[in-house]
Design an enzyme around this catalytic site. Structure first.
Site, PDB file in Angstrom:
ATOM      1  N   PHE A 141     -19.365 -12.184  -2.432  1.00 54.93           N
ATOM      2  CA  PHE A 141     -18.793 -11.340  -3.751  1.00 54.93           C
ATOM      3  C   PHE A 141     -17.574 -12.367  -4.091  1.00 54.93           C
ATOM      4  CE2 PHE A 141     -15.248  -9.465  -5.596  1.00 54.93           C
ATOM      5  CZ  PHE A 141     -15.848  -8.607  -6.537  1.00 54.93           C
ATOM      6  N   GLU A 142     -17.475 -12.765  -5.328  1.00 50.19           N
ATOM      7  CA  GLU A 142     -16.372 -13.184  -6.104  1.00 50.19           C
ATOM      8  C   GLU A 142     -16.549 -13.045  -7.681  1.00 50.19           C
ATOM      9  OE1 GLU A 142     -17.734 -17.431  -5.603  1.00 50.19           O
ATOM     10  OE2 GLU A 142     -15.974 -17.622  -4.168  1.00 50.19           O
ATOM     11  N   ILE A 143     -15.343 -12.499  -8.142  1.00 47.76           N
ATOM     12  CA  ILE A 143     -15.214 -12.787  -9.521  1.00 47.76           C
ATOM     13  C   ILE A 143     -14.048 -13.465  -9.567  1.00 47.76           C
ATOM     14  CG2 ILE A 143     -14.502 -11.394 -11.378  1.00 47.76           C
ATOM     15  CD1 ILE A 143     -15.564  -8.852 -10.028  1.00 47.76           C
ATOM     16  N   TYR A 147      -9.042 -15.727  -9.408  1.00 49.87           N
ATOM     17  CA  TYR A 147      -9.949 -15.809  -8.216  1.00 49.87           C
ATOM     18  C   TYR A 147      -9.809 -14.302  -7.522  1.00 49.87           C
ATOM     19  CZ  TYR A 147     -12.949 -16.982  -4.217  1.00 49.87           C
ATOM     20  OH  TYR A 147     -13.819 -17.043  -3.371  1.00 49.87           O
TER      21      TYR A 147
END
Ligand code: GDP
Ligand code: MN
Length: 349
Positions: free
Chosen positions: A235-237, A178
């Site tokens: 925003f997330e990767i 995460y």
């Protein structure tokens, strides 16, 4: 020095960006966007920047999700801008409606009270469905089963610097699950009993609490209370297998049963954040300093003049939120004993 005698500036090569694409080393990854048809002209701005700064060299897929069918204009315009394969999916009704155990009259009263208190989105039904969907269901849509990694993109964001490597590959190579670029304190009024539900989960599922997790980032008293820190989830990767794991699903199910998506206004950001901080090792959560980002009203502009020049950044370092008082990123650095970049103190105020 007279005009015209200065040596011309030589154009700088674009850092590490290869003009050709190979499928070699390409990750099993996709962008994912939840949007309405009416979001088209704001999501295209985000897409253009993601493509210019990164994806034109990688051609990753892009999944669009909507509670209504996407119209042909939305599909035509977005697919023309995206260099990878695009997918358009309608969300099933049961992922965007009240579960049968929810008392809708009670939920309605809460919305009225929150409207009077002027709590942001406090009166909105659709915002609550959105937060519940992003908390519990986006990663379980059949289309997402094809992928291991996702990168969430919202309308109207900006990417301020070139991204000179593949963040998906970075995540995999470095065992990250995460990631975030901005963190802050949540409005208490929207999550009054979220920590109570979290405690119920912790008592019921001690097997999901990982040793060496980031609990200390969430709580200053060993889990007694929540300090409201969360990673900003627009925003997330992240790794989809983590979200699809029993540890995450059991957490979501507990929260859903307790009803706070409707009886309060729990956001998916604190939900994802608490889950990450409890069920992952702290080293599995990554701060992407080099992904320069804006979502109204906050900016992450990487600290360090040379970095910004090398990556053709167009953000104003004065706008950087990282080290300001309302950010939780300083806490993240301290918890992980990370050295803050040179010049951070000049950006504190
Ligand atoms: P904010 O960032 O918290 O102010 O919320 P946004 O309005 O940006 O919504 C978050 C995400 O959900 C964005 O990607 C929106 O496009 C999407 N979204 C919000 N409401 C709806 C909705 O009712 N239907 C659909 N399909 N998407 C929505
Ligand atoms: Mn948004």
């Amino acid at each position: 020095q007279p005009l015209g005698t200065a040596a011309p500036m030589t154009p700088k090569p674009t850092l590490g960006l290869s003009p050709t694409v190979s499928t070699e080393g390409k990750m099993n990854a996709t962008f994912v966007t939840l949007a309405r048809n009416s979001d088209l002209w704001e999501i295209v701005k985000s897409i253009r920047q993601v493509e210019d700064r990164f994806n034109r060299n990688y051609h990753y897929d892009w999944v669009f999700l909507n509670d209504k069918p996407f119209d042909s204009t939305f599909k035509k315009v977005t697919s023309a801008l995206i260099s990878g394969t695009t997918h358009y999916e309608e969300i099933p009704e049961e992922h965007w409606s009240y579960p049968d155990f929810i008392d809708q009259e009670r939920a309605r009263k809460v919305r009225e009270e929150m409207a009077e208190k002027k709590i942001i989105y406090g009166d909105s039904v659709s915002y609550r469905h959105m937060c519940r969907f992003e908390s519990g269901f986006f990663f379980r849509q059949p289309i997402m089963n094809k992928f291991e990694w996702y990168w969430r993109v919202e309308p109207s964001i900006e990417l301020y610097c070139d991204i000179a490597y593949d963040p998906f590959k970075f995540m995999a190579d470095n065992k990250k699950k995460y990631s975030f670029v901005l963190s802050l304190y949540e409005y208490v009024e929207t999550i009054e009993t979220l920590w109570d539900s979290t405690k119920t989960y912790m008592q019921k599922h001690p097997e999901h609490l990982v040793k060496g997790n980031a609990m200390k980032w969430l709580s200053d008293d060993d889990g007694e209370s929540y300090n409201h820190c969360h990673f900003w989830s627009n925003f997330e990767i992240g790794n989809l297998n983590w979200l699809r794991s029993p540890a995450y699903i059991d957490f979501f199910e507990q929260l859903d049963k307790d009803g706070g998506f409707f009886y309060e206004r729990w956001g998916d950001a604190p939900v994802h954040s608490i889950a990450a901080a409890l069920t992952l090792k702290k080293e599995e959560i990554h701060f992407f300093n080099d992904i320069a980002y804006y979502h109204v009203p906050f900016t992450h502009c990487p600290t360090g003049d040379q970095f910004r020049l090398d990556h053709k950044c167009h953000c104003n370092p004065k706008d950087n939120f990282d080290w300001k008082g309302y950010s939780c990123t300083t806490r993240w650095f301290d918890l992980n004993k990370m050295a803050k970049p040179e010049g951070w103190e000049d950006e504190k105020n």
